[in-house]
Design a protein around this motif. Structure first.
Motif, PDB file in Angstrom:
ATOM      1  N   LEU A  48      -4.146   0.411   9.347  1.00 35.64           N
ATOM      2  CA  LEU A  48      -2.731   0.143   9.086  1.00 35.64           C
ATOM      3  C   LEU A  48      -1.855   0.049  10.350  1.00 35.64           C
ATOM      4  N   VAL A  75      -0.378  -1.115   1.473  1.00 34.48           N
ATOM      5  CA  VAL A  75      -1.751  -0.685   1.747  1.00 34.48           C
ATOM      6  C   VAL A  75      -2.325  -0.028   0.498  1.00 34.48           C
ATOM      7  N   ALA A 101       3.630   1.735   6.338  1.00 28.22           N
ATOM      8  CA  ALA A 101       3.575   0.969   5.085  1.00 28.22           C
ATOM      9  C   ALA A 101       4.934   1.043   4.383  1.00 28.22           C
ATOM     10  N   VAL A 124       2.577   1.806  -1.177  1.00 27.95           N
ATOM     11  CA  VAL A 124       1.118   1.848  -1.326  1.00 27.95           C
ATOM     12  C   VAL A 124       0.765   1.398  -2.746  1.00 27.95           C
TER      13      VAL A 124
END
Ligand SMILES: Cc1cc2nc3c(=O)[nH]c(=O)nc-3n(C[C@H](O)[C@H](O)[C@H](O)COP(=O)(O)O)c2cc1C
Ligand SMILES: CCCCCCC(=O)C(=O)O
Length: 360
Positions: free
Chosen positions: A272, A287, A305, A308
């Motif tokens: 990431l 992600v 991120a 998620v």
């Protein structure tokens, strides 16, 4: 006495006890030696959180807006196939739970309920649609039009599948098709008005083609085909992240398909930071892979991120308790995210930053 299901791992155990063993293996399993399946979860365990103290932060704010869709928490439902193997209501049950949780469901192209029927079953749900580009672009366009007409708010194009992953457990179990009467309903020929004359005949179902011929040109074709934001799912290489920006995608979705495609791809949470750096804030980065706890969500957001997604946890909820099971899994994640942020001393998910995460 009925056992209390307090964690996602409890839900997995309950799901395993209920599911046909071959179906459990299909849901749980991954490609090859499952190095990547294990790595995804293990990587989160290797990351520590370093809380701040005495900040007077109050109850944290955990809602986010993604590509114009408001969510009560930064957790989406990843696209997963074949929900009717887990519960007779299948994707309809999942969508109702998602509506109640005020988050986003990414409906799989390989859903066992047609996207129109998923939308009708959960009018309040925000749906995005996941697409495997089919080499027959006229057929691909027909699927995209169905998703648009059903009200999906984004198109999630999965690009990690130029061939299907080899899953040894499925080979051992001889699991290579859906049971009688169950189909990938988004793969029917036509425009999705699938039983216009009410005679029960909804037309033939095409097989999903995973083709190594799919390229950036197809992303360009899709970009011209639809006004929906395009999210590219399955990006793991920073060079591809940069290329994706050149091709006008609206968001990137870092994923190794939950370890079900190429085995030995590193854990997504380890990949990431490089992708986030390559994107440089130009578009949101999502992600998924191995997220089982609120602390995992917090770590991924701290590393850059925007939100998620969870795949298997939703299946475990669905198999263990249908719509209520999915609702409970999503509620648990929501509570855990809020609790973890409170313990980190933060007022909002927006305050998360890489300095809160340490490699243990
Ligand atoms: C049973 C199952 C079916 C899946 N089906 C799809 C799919 O149809 N399309 C897709 O893009 N990804 C699919 N995935 C991958 C998920 O979207 C997601 O990347 C992965 O499950 C994330 O890992 P997690 O299960 O550890 O949360 C599937 C995953 C599972 C476990
Ligand atoms: C031939 C149907 C393929 C469905 C793909 C579902 C999927 O992505 C998975 O990981 O399983």
């Amino acid at each position: 006495m009925t056992a209390v299901l307090a964690t996602i791992r409890d839900f997995e155990a309950a799901a395993r006890a209920r599911l046909d063993p071959a179906h459990y293996d299909y849901f749980a399993g991954g490609a090859g030696d499952e190095v990547t399946v294990k790595a995804n979860e293990a990587a989160f365990a290797r990351l520590g959180l370093l809380p701040r103290v005495l900040r007077g932060a109050g109850t944290p704010q955990i809602g986010v807006t993604l590509l114009g869709s408001r969510m009560a928490m930064p957790v989406l439902v990843a696209p997963t196939a074949f929900h009717r193997l887990a519960d007779p209501e299948g994707e309809k049950a999942t969508a109702r739970a998602v509506a109640a949780a005020e988050t986003i469901m990414i409906v799989s192209m390989a859903a066992t309920v047609a996207v129109e029927d998923v939308a009708a079953a959960a009018p309040g749900a925000t749906l995005w649609f996941q697409l495997y580009v089919q080499p027959d672009m006229a057929f691909t366009e027909a699927i995209v039009r169905r998703a648009e007409k059903a009200g999906c708010a984004a198109l999630v194009v999965t690009v990690d599948s130029p061939a299907r992953g080899r899953r040894d457990q499925d080979v051992r179990n001889g699991f290579d098709d859906l049971p009688e009467g169950m189909h990938c309903e988004n793969l029917r020929d036509g425009d999705g008005d699938h039983d216009a004359d009410g005679d029960g005949d909804r037309g033939p179902v095409r097989p999903i083609v995973m083709s190594p011929a799919i390229s950036w040109e197809h992303v360009d074709l899709l970009r011209r085909m639809t006004r929906l934001p395009i999210v590219l799912k399955g990006v793991t290489h920073p060079a591809d992240a940069r290329l994706a920006l050149d091709h006008g995608v609206s968001a990137l979705y870092v994923s190794n398909h939950g370890g079900r495609q190429l085995d030995t791809v590193p854990a997504t949470v380890d990949l990431l930071p490089e992708i986030v750096a390559a994107v440089g804030g130009a578009v949101p980065v999502l992600v998924d892979g191995g997220i089982r706890r609120g602390t995992d969500v917090v770590k991924a957001l701290a590393l850059g991120a925007s939100a998620v997604a969870v795949g298997r946890p939703v299946i475990w909820g669905l198999a263990a308790g249908g719509e209520c099971g999915v609702a409970r899994v999503l509620e648990m994640l929501r509570d855990e995210v809020e609790h973890a942020l409170t313990l980190c001393g933060l007022a909002s998910v927006r305050d998360l930053e890489p300095g809160l995460v340490r490699r243990c």
